[in-house]
Scaffold this motif. Structure first.
Motif, short mmCIF file in Angstrom:
data_model
loop_
_atom_site.label_atom_id
_atom_site.label_comp_id
_atom_site.label_asym_id
_atom_site.label_seq_id
_atom_site.Cartn_x
_atom_site.Cartn_y
_atom_site.Cartn_z
N THR A 1 0.99 -1.23 0.07
CA THR A 1 -0.09 -0.14 -0.13
C THR A 1 0.75 1.46 0.01
O THR A 1 1.95 1.30 0.52
CB THR A 1 -0.65 0.16 1.29
N ILE A 2 0.42 2.25 -0.72
CA ILE A 2 1.04 3.50 -0.60
C ILE A 2 0.07 4.56 0.03
O ILE A 2 -1.14 4.38 -0.45
CB ILE A 2 1.47 4.16 -2.33
N LEU B 1 -3.54 3.76 -1.34
CA LEU B 1 -3.70 3.00 -2.76
C LEU B 1 -3.08 1.41 -2.68
O LEU B 1 -1.90 1.40 -2.20
CB LEU B 1 -3.15 3.88 -3.90
N LEU B 2 -3.64 0.67 -3.04
CA LEU B 2 -3.18 -0.80 -2.87
C LEU B 2 -2.69 -1.12 -4.28
O LEU B 2 -3.23 -0.78 -5.27
CB LEU B 2 -4.44 -1.91 -2.73
N LEU B 3 -1.32 -1.64 -4.30
CA LEU B 3 -0.62 -2.16 -5.30
C LEU B 3 -1.15 -3.64 -5.50
O LEU B 3 -0.44 -4.49 -5.00
CB LEU B 3 0.84 -1.91 -5.27
N ARG C 1 -9.60 -2.52 5.46
CA ARG C 1 -8.31 -2.28 6.06
C ARG C 1 -7.15 -1.01 5.65
O ARG C 1 -6.74 -0.44 6.39
CB ARG C 1 -7.56 -3.70 5.43
N LEU C 2 -7.56 -0.49 4.55
CA LEU C 2 -6.86 0.70 3.94
C LEU C 2 -7.18 1.84 4.75
O LEU C 2 -6.57 2.67 5.12
CB LEU C 2 -7.16 1.08 2.49
N SER C 3 -8.57 1.84 5.00
CA SER C 3 -9.21 3.03 5.77
C SER C 3 -8.55 2.99 7.32
O SER C 3 -8.49 4.13 7.69
CB SER C 3 -10.86 2.87 5.47
N SER C 4 -8.40 1.93 7.87
CA SER C 4 -7.76 1.83 9.09
C SER C 4 -6.28 2.25 8.92
O SER C 4 -5.91 2.99 9.95
CB SER C 4 -7.73 0.37 9.52
N PHE C 5 -5.65 2.08 7.95
CA PHE C 5 -4.17 2.68 7.68
C PHE C 5 -4.37 4.06 7.62
O PHE C 5 -3.71 5.03 7.96
CB PHE C 5 -3.61 2.08 6.42
#
Length: 172
Positions: A117-118, A130-132, A164-168
C-alpha cells in the motif's frame, strides 16, 4: 438471492454477482453461459463446476471447518423432519462458528496489505491509501496466485481491503 429463473431471463446467468438460481429445464444455450457457474442437478444428485483454483491454505481451512460440518451434518439428519427455514440452537451456533472461521480466513488473506500500500497525505491533511494489486498478488506463493488473482477482483475483496486501507488512513 435465490429464485427459479424464467427461460426468457437466461441472460441473468451472465451477471457478475453471486446468486443461486434454479431453472426447470436445462436449455441448450446454457453451455455458452457456464464458464463461471456451478451447476447442481437435484434429480441426478450431481454437481458440476467450472475450474476454480485451489484456495490458499485450503487443508488448514478444511481442518478447522470439519468439526463444524460434522455437527451440522448430524443436526441436519435430525432436521430432515423439520422445515429448512427453522434451525435449532446447535445449528445456529455451528453456523456462527462457520462464519467466524471463514471471516478469519478471508481476513488472513489480506493480512499483508500494508506492505503493498502507498499512503499519501493530501493538502488538507487527509490520508489516501492505494493498493498495489500486482505487488499484493505476487507476494503469495505461485501455487496460490491463480486464486488470489480472481479474489482481488471480487466485491468481497474490495470490502475487506477498503476496510483495511481506511484503518491505515486513520492511523496517525
Amino acid at each position: 438471492m435465490k429464485m427459479v429463473l424464467p427461460m426468457r431471463m437466461l441472460d441473468f446467468l451472465d451477471a457478475p454477482v453471486p446468486f443461486l438460481v434454479g431453472v426447470q429445464h436445462k436449455p441448450n444455450e446454457l453451455k455458452m453461459k457456464t464458464s463461471n457457474l456451478v451447476q447442481v442437478n437435484l434429480l441426478k444428485n450431481q454437481v458440476k463446476s467450472c475450474y476454480l483454483p485451489t484456495l490458499p491454505r485450503h487443508k488448514e481451512l478444511v481442518t478447522e471447518l470439519r468439526s463444524i460440518h460434522s455437527r451440522l451434518s448430524y443436526e441436519g439428519s435430525i432436521a430432515n423432519k423439520h422445515p429448512t427455514y427453522r434451525c435449532n440452537e446447535v445449528q445456529a451456533e455451528a453456523a456462527t462458528q462457520f462464519l467466524t472461521v471463514m471471516r478469519q480466513y478471508l481476513e488472513s488473506l489480506c493480512a499483508n496489505l500494508r506492505s503493498h500500500t502507498i499512503t499519501s497525505v493530501q493538502s488538507n491533511h487527509d490520508r489516501v491509501s492505494l493498493l498495489l494489486k500486482d505487488s499484493f498478488i505476487d507476494s503469495f506463493p505461485s501455487k496460490d496466485q491463480p486464486f488470489i488473482k480472481l479474489f482481488v477482483d471480487t466485491q468481497l475483496f474490495s470490502v475487506l481491503s477498503d476496510s483495511r486501507l481506511s484503518s491505515f488512513e486513520n492511523e496517525h
